[in-house]
Design an enzyme around this catalytic site. Structure first.
Site, PDB file in Angstrom:
ATOM      1  N   GLU A 116       0.883  -1.163   0.000  1.00 22.97           N
ATOM      2  CA  GLU A 116       0.000   0.000   0.000  1.00 22.97           C
ATOM      3  C   GLU A 116       0.917   1.209   0.000  1.00 22.97           C
ATOM      4  OE1 GLU A 116      -3.311   2.446   2.530  1.00 22.97           O
ATOM      5  OE2 GLU A 116      -1.453   1.739   3.387  1.00 22.97           O
ATOM      6  N   HIS A 164     -11.252  -0.410   2.689  1.00 23.40           N
ATOM      7  CA  HIS A 164     -11.755  -0.039   4.013  1.00 23.40           C
ATOM      8  C   HIS A 164     -11.437   1.400   4.396  1.00 23.40           C
ATOM      9  CE1 HIS A 164      -7.583  -0.934   4.435  1.00 23.40           C
ATOM     10  NE2 HIS A 164      -7.576  -0.404   5.641  1.00 23.40           N
TER      11      HIS A 164
HETATM   12  O1  TEU Z   1      -3.759   3.527   5.311  1.00 20.10           O
HETATM   13  C1  TEU Z   1      -2.806   4.472   5.020  1.00 20.10           C
HETATM   14  C2  TEU Z   1      -3.210   5.795   4.515  1.00 20.10           C
HETATM   15  O2  TEU Z   1      -2.394   6.654   4.291  1.00 20.10           O
HETATM   16  C3  TEU Z   1      -4.570   6.141   4.308  1.00 20.10           C
HETATM   17  O3  TEU Z   1      -5.246   5.633   3.321  1.00 20.10           O
HETATM   18  C4  TEU Z   1      -5.181   6.645   5.552  1.00 20.10           C
HETATM   19  O4  TEU Z   1      -5.913   5.719   6.251  1.00 20.10           O
HETATM   20  C5  TEU Z   1      -6.023   7.833   5.303  1.00 20.10           C
HETATM   21  O5  TEU Z   1      -6.738   7.640   4.188  1.00 20.10           O
HETATM   22  C6  TEU Z   1      -5.145   9.045   5.341  1.00 20.10           C
HETATM   23  O6  TEU Z   1      -5.720  10.134   4.761  1.00 20.10           O
HETATM   24  C7  TEU Z   1      -3.375   2.384   5.982  1.00 20.10           C
HETATM   25  C8  TEU Z   1      -4.580   1.544   6.322  1.00 20.10           C
HETATM   26  O7  TEU Z   1      -5.202   1.120   5.154  1.00 20.10           O
HETATM   27  C9  TEU Z   1      -5.480   2.326   7.221  1.00 20.10           C
HETATM   28  O8  TEU Z   1      -6.669   1.667   7.494  1.00 20.10           O
HETATM   29  C10 TEU Z   1      -4.714   2.616   8.492  1.00 20.10           C
HETATM   30  O9  TEU Z   1      -5.472   3.459   9.293  1.00 20.10           O
HETATM   31  C11 TEU Z   1      -3.362   3.251   8.212  1.00 20.10           C
HETATM   32  O10 TEU Z   1      -2.655   2.648   7.164  1.00 20.10           O
HETATM   33  C12 TEU Z   1      -2.493   3.141   9.424  1.00 20.10           C
HETATM   34  O11 TEU Z   1      -2.120   1.827   9.643  1.00 20.10           O
END
Ligand code: TEU
Ligand code: CA
Length: 636
Positions: free
Chosen positions: A344, A415
């Protein structure tokens, strides 16, 4: 592996900057953020200018050190991405269709209002019938749930609410028995502050102190730098007992691990190997591009901070040792197990993605890049209408330029996002058609589709009416930060448009919801489910949709027509991206309709009986597509 890229200085031109991979992606990102077209930079008058000149001209707007920050970032990368036009290497993860499960809200087996592992097991037959052959589970590890499991307390334990390790072993066995695969979420940019490492690290003399980022207060009682958390406020917690600050890019309970410390890397890799030894097939790696922070954790550039919304980001979103760390995990864990990895990687543009996924570079297999989720000039927590013409242009760019040595992931939802159909229009009368249109593109474009739970039911956003229904740490932080500055109405409207909560309500097949979500229900749409089943079958039967070439046939306003071809078999996908009817694409060749979102909607087997012949005749004369209709044709 590609030519060396030269160092850039203030004597370099805008064009040279844009030619460098990191400069290209960084500038493209800035343009996207402020909603300006690429031409602004590529036009001759601008691209020939020296950076010194531009810096002088824009001193007022951009400040004096904007270009310092940019050059520093650009000069950290000297490899040139390679976009091969050669043959695609076959891999199982290019041929499967993934389904993302957010365990907390997927299926609740014991009736406590929380999804669980036995619930997932009970739906495996459903998923198999849908045509899914790989699952991605959002975190199921032990966690205090400050961020629903993305704050891990113990990597080797299952979250109690979800079940036990025996339940997990059973799940994995049941998945494999069905010839499906399972990948886990790997959250190693940070741990929970309740993780044993962090608890130890809080003692100044502990060998674990260096597992995280602690900084002694310098007497000013202000955070060591201006970095902010993605969930609002400073990225630093003050710890009174030791008079020091600790870094957290996410919530106050998600403490960033210090990857510079070789023991951190060793421990993480050992943990990954324990899961791989159990037989999991790979990992989705949470914010994996953030793991390498620039030495000294320098102050973030203000202009970049304002543009991106997150001061400091240029010091860690494509950090100096990112490639090295990715190679290390791959070599010591993934490769020996033949495991798959999808990172990601928020913020990375196409060239940076090529540099972490090019198969010859041995880093990641694939990434989730996010620039297609918001149209230029917009952010997620904002009430606006998404224009699918942007999606089309983005996809065409990636299909044509990403390269055959790289492989894309295809997704609209996860999510962390509201449902795409609701973003396109709030008018629910279009939602069924939109669900099917999106499914057609997702399952016929080049890349690996990731369906998010509920997409196949045609779920849209929920009509939350108050903050009491919103449990997510991000939305709560956003609310607290904005409520003093803007009207309550506006703040809630933006949250309602973009909150991650939309993706986190228990799926409709569960009877009992947690108290905060009571009464939230959407009727699953059978018609959308059948469309997904039909399209999944088609994708599995026809390798042209996996390995076939991609060619654009029409990209006029609201139109997206493309061909996928392999070994003489040619498919044409004709999409109407607008709400109004339009002329169908006219093909010279004789063709057969394989699938149509409007005409074959109700039939699970995809038989449209006599109507196909009728459409065929009409086709040769032109014919019409209804609003958001999509059609797949095979040239005869
Ligand atoms: O997400 C990382 C991230 O940068 C984003 O998509 C964030 O949740 C938000 O949209 C910022 O604007 C990942 C996970 O998918 C997310 O659920 C977690 O909260 C985050 O990392 C931290 O672990
Ligand atoms: Ca339960």
């Amino acid at each position: 592996m590609g030519k060396e890229i030269k160092w850039l200085t203030y004597d370099s031109t805008v064009g040279e900057l844009y030619d460098s991979p990191v400069g290209h992606d960084a500038l493209a990102k800035v343009l996207l953020q402020i909603g300006l077209p690429e031409k602004v930079i590529t036009n001759k008058a601008v691209s020939g200018l020296k950076l010194r000149t531009i810096a002088n001209l824009t001193k007022k707007q951009l400040g004096t050190d904007f270009f310092d920050a940019l050059l520093n970032l650009v000069d950290s990368e000297h490899d040139e991405p390679r976009a091969s036009k050669g043959k695609i290497t076959p891999k199982w993860w290019k041929e499967v269709v993934f389904y993302q499960i957010y365990p907390r809200s997927f299926c609740d087996n014991n009736g406590d209002g929380i999804g669980d592992l036995q619930g997932i097991i009970s739906k495996l037959d459903y998923l198999q019938k849908l045509g899914i052959d790989a699952l991605w589970l959002s975190p199921i590890y032990d966690s205090p749930n400050d961020d629903n499991g993305y704050d891990i307390r113990d990597y080797d334990k299952i979250m109690e609410e979800f079940g036990t390790m025996e339940d997990f072993d059973q799940l994995l066995a049941e998945v494999h028995k069905r010839d499906m695969r399972l990948i886990m979420d790997l959250v190693v940019n940070h741990t929970s502050d309740e993780h044993i490492w962090y608890k130890q690290a809080r003692q100044p003399n502990s060998p674990y102190r260096d597992y995280y980022f602690f900084r002694k207060d310098d007497g000013s009682h202000t955070p060591p730098n201006n970095w902010t958390s993605f969930f609002s406020g400073s990225a630093w917690n003050y710890e009174e007992d030791t008079d020091s600050w600790a870094l957290h890019l996410f919530s106050k309970k998600q403490m960033d691990l210090n990857w510079e410390n070789p023991r951190v890397r060793e421990d993480v890799i050992a943990m990954v190997n324990r899961w791989l030894d159990k037989g999991v097939d790979g990992f989705r790696m949470d914010v994996i591009n953030y793991i390498s922070k620039e030495e000294g954790l320098p102050q973030g550039n203000e202009t970049i901070g304002n543009l991106m919304g997150f001061p400091g980001i240029e010091h860690y979103y494509y950090g100096p040792k990112l490639h090295q760390y990715l190679r290390e995990i791959r070599e010591k864990a993934f490769e020996p197990h033949g495991a798959f990895s999808v990172g990601e990687t928020p913020g990375l543009g196409m060239k940076m993605c090529q540099l972490v996924t090019g198969e010859e570079r041995k880093e990641l297999d694939m990434v989730f890049s996010f620039d297609h989720l918001e149209t230029p000039g917009h952010v997620r927590l904002e009430d606006y209408e998404y224009d699918l013409n942007y999606f089309r242009d983005y996809m065409i760019d990636w299909m044509e330029n990403y390269g055959n040595n790289c492989w894309m992931s295809l997704f609209y939802n996860n999510h962390d996002n509201p449902r795409m159909i609701s973003k396109i229009t709030k008018d629910a009368s279009h939602h069924t058609a939109l669900s099917k249109l999106l499914a057609v593109m997702q399952l016929t474009l080049k890349g690996t589709p990731f369906i998010f739970q509920g997409d196949e039911m045609g779920l849209a956003n929920y009509d939350f009416t108050s903050m009491d229904q919103i449990t997510d740490v991000e939305a709560k932080g956003y609310y607290a930060e904005h409520i003093g500055k803007e009207s309550e109405e506006k703040v809630f409207a933006d949250i309602l448009a973009g909150t991650r909560e939309h993706a986190r309500v228990l799926l409709p097949w569960n009877k009992k919801l947690p108290p905060c979500h009571e009464g939230l229900y959407q009727k699953p749409k059978k018609e959308v489910l059948y469309a997904y089943r039909r399209l999944l079958r088609l994708r599995h039967e026809e390798k042209a949709f996996v390995y076939g070439s991609f060619r654009v046939l029409c990209r006029k306003k609201d139109r997206f027509v493309y061909a996928r071809a392999l070994e003489g078999k040619v498919y044409v996908v004709d999409c109407n991206l607008g709400a109004k009817p339009c002329m169908a694409f006219r093909l010279k060749e004789r063709c057969k309709i394989v699938y149509d979102t409007v005409r074959t909607g109700k039939d699970e087997r995809g038989n449209s009986g006599a109507s196909n012949a009728v459409i065929s005749r009409k086709l040769r004369k032109g014919g019409m597509l209804q609003g958001y209709e999509a059609r797949i044709l095979r040239i005869l």
